[in-house]
Design a protein around this motif. Structure first.
Motif, PDB file in Angstrom:
ATOM      1  N   SER A 254      77.537  20.846 -80.812  1.00  0.00           N
ATOM      2  CA  SER A 254      76.100  20.224 -80.775  1.00  0.00           C
ATOM      3  C   SER A 254      75.733  19.136 -81.969  1.00  0.00           C
ATOM      4  CB  SER A 254      74.690  21.003 -80.601  1.00  0.00           C
ATOM      5  OG  SER A 254      75.013  21.735 -79.183  1.00  0.00           O
ATOM      6  N   ASN A 255      76.543  19.798 -83.164  1.00  0.00           N
ATOM      7  CA  ASN A 255      76.146  19.191 -84.429  1.00  0.00           C
ATOM      8  C   ASN A 255      76.877  17.963 -84.393  1.00  0.00           C
ATOM      9  OD1 ASN A 255      74.750  21.155 -85.586  1.00  0.00           O
ATOM     10  ND2 ASN A 255      76.085  22.331 -86.529  1.00  0.00           N
ATOM     11  N   GLU A 256      78.235  17.615 -83.727  1.00  0.00           N
ATOM     12  CA  GLU A 256      78.950  16.643 -83.473  1.00  0.00           C
ATOM     13  C   GLU A 256      78.406  15.580 -82.849  1.00  0.00           C
ATOM     14  OE1 GLU A 256      83.363  16.892 -83.948  1.00  0.00           O
ATOM     15  OE2 GLU A 256      83.455  15.641 -82.188  1.00  0.00           O
ATOM     16  N   LEU A 257      77.844  16.039 -81.572  1.00  0.00           N
ATOM     17  CA  LEU A 257      77.016  15.344 -80.550  1.00  0.00           C
ATOM     18  C   LEU A 257      75.919  14.588 -81.341  1.00  0.00           C
ATOM     19  CD1 LEU A 257      76.375  14.123 -78.052  1.00  0.00           C
ATOM     20  CD2 LEU A 257      75.199  16.325 -77.309  1.00  0.00           C
ATOM     21  N   HIS A 279      74.967  22.395 -74.609  1.00  0.00           N
ATOM     22  CA  HIS A 279      74.249  21.285 -75.595  1.00  0.00           C
ATOM     23  C   HIS A 279      72.749  21.788 -74.993  1.00  0.00           C
ATOM     24  CE1 HIS A 279      77.596  19.663 -77.244  1.00  0.00           C
ATOM     25  NE2 HIS A 279      77.902  19.116 -76.192  1.00  0.00           N
ATOM     26  N   LEU A 280      72.428  21.804 -73.815  1.00  0.00           N
ATOM     27  CA  LEU A 280      71.122  22.057 -73.233  1.00  0.00           C
ATOM     28  C   LEU A 280      70.533  23.203 -73.689  1.00  0.00           C
ATOM     29  CD1 LEU A 280      71.512  20.736 -69.424  1.00  0.00           C
ATOM     30  CD2 LEU A 280      70.526  19.444 -71.440  1.00  0.00           C
ATOM     31  N   ARG A 281      71.446  24.356 -73.685  1.00  0.00           N
ATOM     32  CA  ARG A 281      70.828  25.541 -74.245  1.00  0.00           C
ATOM     33  C   ARG A 281      70.497  25.616 -75.690  1.00  0.00           C
ATOM     34  NH1 ARG A 281      74.716  27.596 -70.668  1.00  0.00           N
ATOM     35  NH2 ARG A 281      76.157  27.746 -72.301  1.00  0.00           N
ATOM     36  N   ASN A 282      71.175  24.954 -76.590  1.00  0.00           N
ATOM     37  CA  ASN A 282      71.071  24.923 -78.068  1.00  0.00           C
ATOM     38  C   ASN A 282      69.934  24.057 -78.240  1.00  0.00           C
ATOM     39  OD1 ASN A 282      73.609  26.393 -78.343  1.00  0.00           O
ATOM     40  ND2 ASN A 282      74.776  24.379 -78.831  1.00  0.00           N
ATOM     41  N   SER A 283      69.549  23.034 -77.276  1.00  0.00           N
ATOM     42  CA  SER A 283      68.352  22.251 -77.763  1.00  0.00           C
ATOM     43  C   SER A 283      67.044  22.802 -77.534  1.00  0.00           C
ATOM     44  CB  SER A 283      68.188  20.898 -76.802  1.00  0.00           C
ATOM     45  OG  SER A 283      68.055  21.340 -75.448  1.00  0.00           O
ATOM     46  N   ARG A 284      67.266  23.945 -76.845  1.00  0.00           N
ATOM     47  CA  ARG A 284      66.046  24.869 -76.705  1.00  0.00           C
ATOM     48  C   ARG A 284      65.575  25.395 -77.867  1.00  0.00           C
ATOM     49  NH1 ARG A 284      65.399  27.793 -71.023  1.00  0.00           N
ATOM     50  NH2 ARG A 284      66.775  26.517 -69.642  1.00  0.00           N
ATOM     51  N   GLN A 285      66.423  25.805 -78.771  1.00  0.00           N
ATOM     52  CA  GLN A 285      66.017  26.348 -80.137  1.00  0.00           C
ATOM     53  C   GLN A 285      66.065  25.209 -81.195  1.00  0.00           C
ATOM     54  OE1 GLN A 285      68.271  28.189 -77.942  1.00  0.00           O
ATOM     55  NE2 GLN A 285      66.583  29.091 -77.292  1.00  0.00           N
ATOM     56  N   ASN A 286      66.532  23.932 -80.800  1.00  0.00           N
ATOM     57  CA  ASN A 286      66.772  22.790 -81.834  1.00  0.00           C
ATOM     58  C   ASN A 286      66.041  21.780 -81.510  1.00  0.00           C
ATOM     59  OD1 ASN A 286      67.759  20.787 -83.617  1.00  0.00           O
ATOM     60  ND2 ASN A 286      69.601  21.804 -83.678  1.00  0.00           N
ATOM     61  N   PRO A 287      64.702  21.553 -81.889  1.00  0.00           N
ATOM     62  CA  PRO A 287      63.696  20.502 -81.623  1.00  0.00           C
ATOM     63  C   PRO A 287      64.531  19.268 -82.030  1.00  0.00           C
ATOM     64  CG  PRO A 287      62.528  22.020 -82.702  1.00  0.00           C
ATOM     65  CD  PRO A 287      64.014  22.533 -82.814  1.00  0.00           C
ATOM     66  N   ARG A 288      65.184  19.038 -83.176  1.00  0.00           N
ATOM     67  CA  ARG A 288      65.874  17.711 -83.181  1.00  0.00           C
ATOM     68  C   ARG A 288      67.160  17.176 -82.295  1.00  0.00           C
ATOM     69  NH1 ARG A 288      66.744  18.015 -90.158  1.00  0.00           N
ATOM     70  NH2 ARG A 288      64.612  18.108 -90.463  1.00  0.00           N
ATOM     71  N   LEU A 289      67.846  18.321 -81.916  1.00  0.00           N
ATOM     72  CA  LEU A 289      68.736  18.072 -80.755  1.00  0.00           C
ATOM     73  C   LEU A 289      68.266  17.765 -79.472  1.00  0.00           C
ATOM     74  CD1 LEU A 289      71.623  18.146 -79.931  1.00  0.00           C
ATOM     75  CD2 LEU A 289      71.357  20.615 -79.264  1.00  0.00           C
ATOM     76  N   LEU A 290      67.100  18.422 -79.210  1.00  0.00           N
ATOM     77  CA  LEU A 290      66.187  17.807 -78.094  1.00  0.00           C
ATOM     78  C   LEU A 290      65.856  16.561 -78.089  1.00  0.00           C
ATOM     79  CD1 LEU A 290      65.084  18.552 -75.166  1.00  0.00           C
ATOM     80  CD2 LEU A 290      63.138  19.565 -76.539  1.00  0.00           C
ATOM     81  N   LEU A 306      75.304  22.068 -62.426  1.00  0.00           N
ATOM     82  CA  LEU A 306      74.735  23.021 -63.388  1.00  0.00           C
ATOM     83  C   LEU A 306      73.696  24.114 -63.168  1.00  0.00           C
ATOM     84  CD1 LEU A 306      72.923  20.138 -65.992  1.00  0.00           C
ATOM     85  CD2 LEU A 306      74.680  21.749 -66.616  1.00  0.00           C
ATOM     86  N   PRO A 307      73.853  25.311 -63.619  1.00  0.00           N
ATOM     87  CA  PRO A 307      72.805  26.334 -63.220  1.00  0.00           C
ATOM     88  C   PRO A 307      71.310  25.665 -63.167  1.00  0.00           C
ATOM     89  CG  PRO A 307      74.035  26.944 -65.098  1.00  0.00           C
ATOM     90  CD  PRO A 307      74.675  25.528 -65.115  1.00  0.00           C
ATOM     91  N   ARG A 308      70.882  25.872 -62.170  1.00  0.00           N
ATOM     92  CA  ARG A 308      69.612  25.532 -61.766  1.00  0.00           C
ATOM     93  C   ARG A 308      68.375  25.499 -62.642  1.00  0.00           C
ATOM     94  NH1 ARG A 308      68.104  21.348 -58.635  1.00  0.00           N
ATOM     95  NH2 ARG A 308      65.643  21.314 -58.038  1.00  0.00           N
ATOM     96  N   GLU A 309      68.444  26.605 -63.336  1.00  0.00           N
ATOM     97  CA  GLU A 309      67.504  26.624 -64.480  1.00  0.00           C
ATOM     98  C   GLU A 309      67.762  25.604 -65.644  1.00  0.00           C
ATOM     99  OE1 GLU A 309      66.328  30.176 -67.861  1.00  0.00           O
ATOM    100  OE2 GLU A 309      67.903  30.427 -66.663  1.00  0.00           O
ATOM    101  N   GLU A 310      68.974  25.350 -66.054  1.00  0.00           N
ATOM    102  CA  GLU A 310      69.409  24.290 -66.996  1.00  0.00           C
ATOM    103  C   GLU A 310      68.733  22.895 -66.483  1.00  0.00           C
ATOM    104  OE1 GLU A 310      69.947  25.275 -69.793  1.00  0.00           O
ATOM    105  OE2 GLU A 310      70.901  27.289 -69.632  1.00  0.00           O
ATOM    106  N   GLU A 311      69.247  22.526 -65.125  1.00  0.00           N
ATOM    107  CA  GLU A 311      69.035  21.409 -64.546  1.00  0.00           C
ATOM    108  C   GLU A 311      67.271  21.215 -64.620  1.00  0.00           C
ATOM    109  OE1 GLU A 311      69.466  20.186 -60.427  1.00  0.00           O
ATOM    110  OE2 GLU A 311      71.252  19.701 -61.070  1.00  0.00           O
ATOM    111  N   GLU A 312      66.372  22.197 -64.030  1.00  0.00           N
ATOM    112  CA  GLU A 312      65.095  22.089 -64.132  1.00  0.00           C
ATOM    113  C   GLU A 312      64.554  21.904 -65.643  1.00  0.00           C
ATOM    114  OE1 GLU A 312      63.842  25.582 -61.796  1.00  0.00           O
ATOM    115  OE2 GLU A 312      64.132  24.613 -59.885  1.00  0.00           O
TER     116      GLU A 312
END
Length: 544
Positions: A254-257, A279-290, A306-312
């Protein structure tokens, strides 16, 4: 008399784009690396430079293969990573020299299988990544080391060969199925007319969104050019003058992204679902990535759901998801609508049928709460993207084995497959039944029942109910010993090569169907999710 259509190719697309977008960057390639191995900075390669580099490689390979006495239109094997700009130059350059690339990825590390596939395609030579040179023993055809930089290539002052003139049925590429059947992948020949259909479809998918006023779309390498996904996506990018960024690896961090978005201007992310989910999971704890993900015009994923939870969560947080459904044999076939529903719809200009399957025992419930029949996607013979005759059924059509439910007219939800194949984390296929059959044939005195799982994982895992009193470590070693030859011929993502991938459970503990008592693969995967997470050392990212 109507004029016949001259099929377009990757080479004609490149020539057109090099004229239209000459000074625009076609690629950003790594310039420096960080201590972690991530790319720290990139340098641009313009469209006109890309064309000149392809022509340089064409001159080189035309000279080298002429010395081998190999005529144009011969098949040449290419065993490459497919993840670098130079790999693209080898593939496009060989085509420009008038040859037919047969593409092997480094996930097929057994040279005996490569030699067998080369023989089946009547290949005349093999270009090989330097990392595989040590494996080449008794290769039946001439071998040549693939260059790793442009500066390693010598044009030999040769004239540029004339552009190949191709008829609709002429083979342009040979890929391979991403899973093994009867111990070996199948050849997937791609004709000139099939490639023309891929150009049409990729143009639709890569169309700029128009959401923001940009001079150029910038996207990211999806996977190896030795597989169809990145080959297909590059065709779309080139047609629209987009730029493709080369990352450090397929599962880039995610840092490289974040760096690619900030420094290279990435606005379209094309990834397999497993990697996007991280990346989606990491963005939950990283407001800058989000915040960076929210700037993307497109976050397109493929291979797995995608797992439905991640998609939603992504939809709820303003990330613009799209799902692309495809296969090696056909390329992309279905593209989702935008928005939370994400129903899949066939791409324009193709001829598909959705045929009710014989057994409806696993028919589910649609999102509207109504039962809907399961339908198999069939690519009709008249469809421009229907694959080679060698891959079609007796009725002349291509039966994908992929199942769907029609939610409303022309809108579909994927419901998996009607066979025993699963997909790995990078969306390559694995025949679980073949592994199970081999276990039963070689270990019948040790194994009472078994099941192979691992959808969305790096490689499969084997669950065993045992007949034996052997201690578990010894039992696992014995199973590995007896099945070693079988697994040695398979792709890396199809192998059970470590005792860590074997789980011994109590007899009768695997979930079974009520009627026939067959072990239920998907239910096993769900029931032992925690065990699997521990084995792989990562959070689960497969389908729901």
């Amino acid at each position: 008399m109507a004029r016949t259509h001259t099929p377009r190719s990757h080479l004609s697309v490149l020539h057109t784009s090099a004229s239209r977008f000459a000074s625009s960057p076609a690629f950003y390639v790594p310039q420096t690396l960080s201590e972690s191995g991530d790319v720290a900075s990139w340098k641009p390669i313009s469209y006109i430079q890309f064309l000149h580099d392809v022509e340089l490689f064409a001159r080189h390979w035309a000279h080298v293969l002429k010395l081998d006495g190999i005529p144009r239109r011969s098949v040449i094997g290419m065993w490459l990573s497919g993840m670098t700009y130079v790999d693209v130059l080898h593939i496009y350059g060989l085509s420009r020299a008038g040859y037919i690339p047969q593409l092997f990825s480094i996930r097929l590390p057994n040279p005996d299988v490569v030699y067998e596939l080369l023989s089946r395609a009547n290949a005349c030579a093999l270009l090989v990544d330097p990392s595989f040179e040590g494996l080449l023993k008794s290769c039946p055809i001439p071998t040549h080391r693939a260059a790793t930089t442009v500066y390693d290539i010598d044009s030999h002052d040769m004239p540029l060969p004339s552009l190949p003139t191709l008829r609709e049925r002429d083979t342009v590429f040979i890929f391979h199925t991403s899973g093994s059947t009867s111990g070996i992948p199948k050849l997937v020949p791609c004709s000139s007319s099939w490639l023309d259909s891929a150009i049409t479809k990729s143009h639709q998918i890569a169309m700029p969104s128009g959401r923001t006023k940009r001079n150029q779309d910038v996207t990211v390498w999806m996977g190896s050019m030795c597989h169809i996904a990145q080959t297909f996506m590059l065709l779309g990018s080139l047609q629209h003058g987009a730029c493709t960024v080369q990352p450090s690896r397929q599962a880039f961090s995610s840092n490289e992204l974040s760096l690619m978005i900030r420094d290279c201007g990435v606005n379209r992310l094309n990834q397999f679902a497993t990697f996007l989910a991280q990346h989606l999971r990491n963005s939950r704890q990283n407001p800058r990535l989000l915040a960076l993900l929210q700037t993307l015009d497109d976050a397109l994923y493929s291979g797995l759901a995608l797992p439905r939870e991640e998609e939603e969560w992504a939809h709820g947080n303003g990330i613009r998801l799209r799902n692309l459904f495809g296969s090696t044999e056909c390329g992309a076939m279905l593209l989702s609508t935008r928005g939370p529903e994400m129903f899949l719809q066939p791409l324009d200009g193709m001829s598909y049928a959705f045929v009710p399957v014989a057994s409806q025992s696993e028919a589910g419930t649609s999102q509207g709460g109504h039962s809907a029949p399961l339908l198999e996607l069939v690519i009709l013979a008249e469809s421009p993207d229907c694959p080679d005759n060698s891959l079609r059924a007796a009725d002349g059509h291509f039966h994908t084995g992929d199942l769907f439910q029609e939610i409303r007219t022309g809108c579909y939800l994927s419901k998996g497959r009607d066979d025993d194949w699963i997909k790995s984390e990078n969306s390559l296929r694995c025949d679980t039944k073949a592994i199970e059959d081999n276990i039963r044939a070689t270990c019948c005195d040790l194994v009472a029942e078994c099941v192979v799982v691992g959808n969305g994982r790096p490689s499969p895992a084997l669950f065993i109910e045992t007949n034996s009193d052997l201690p578990q470590p010894k039992l696992k070693r014995e199973v590995l010993r007896r099945t070693r030859q079988f697994h040695s011929r398979r792709y890396l993502h199809e192998r059970i090569a470590s005792a860590d991938m074997i789980v011994i459970v109590e007899k009768g503990s695997l979930p079974r169907t009520a009627t026939k008592g067959n072990v239920r693969r998907r239910v096993t995967e769900e029931a032992f999710r925690t065990v699997l997470d521990k084995i792989y050392g990562t959070e689960w990212t497969g389908t729901t």
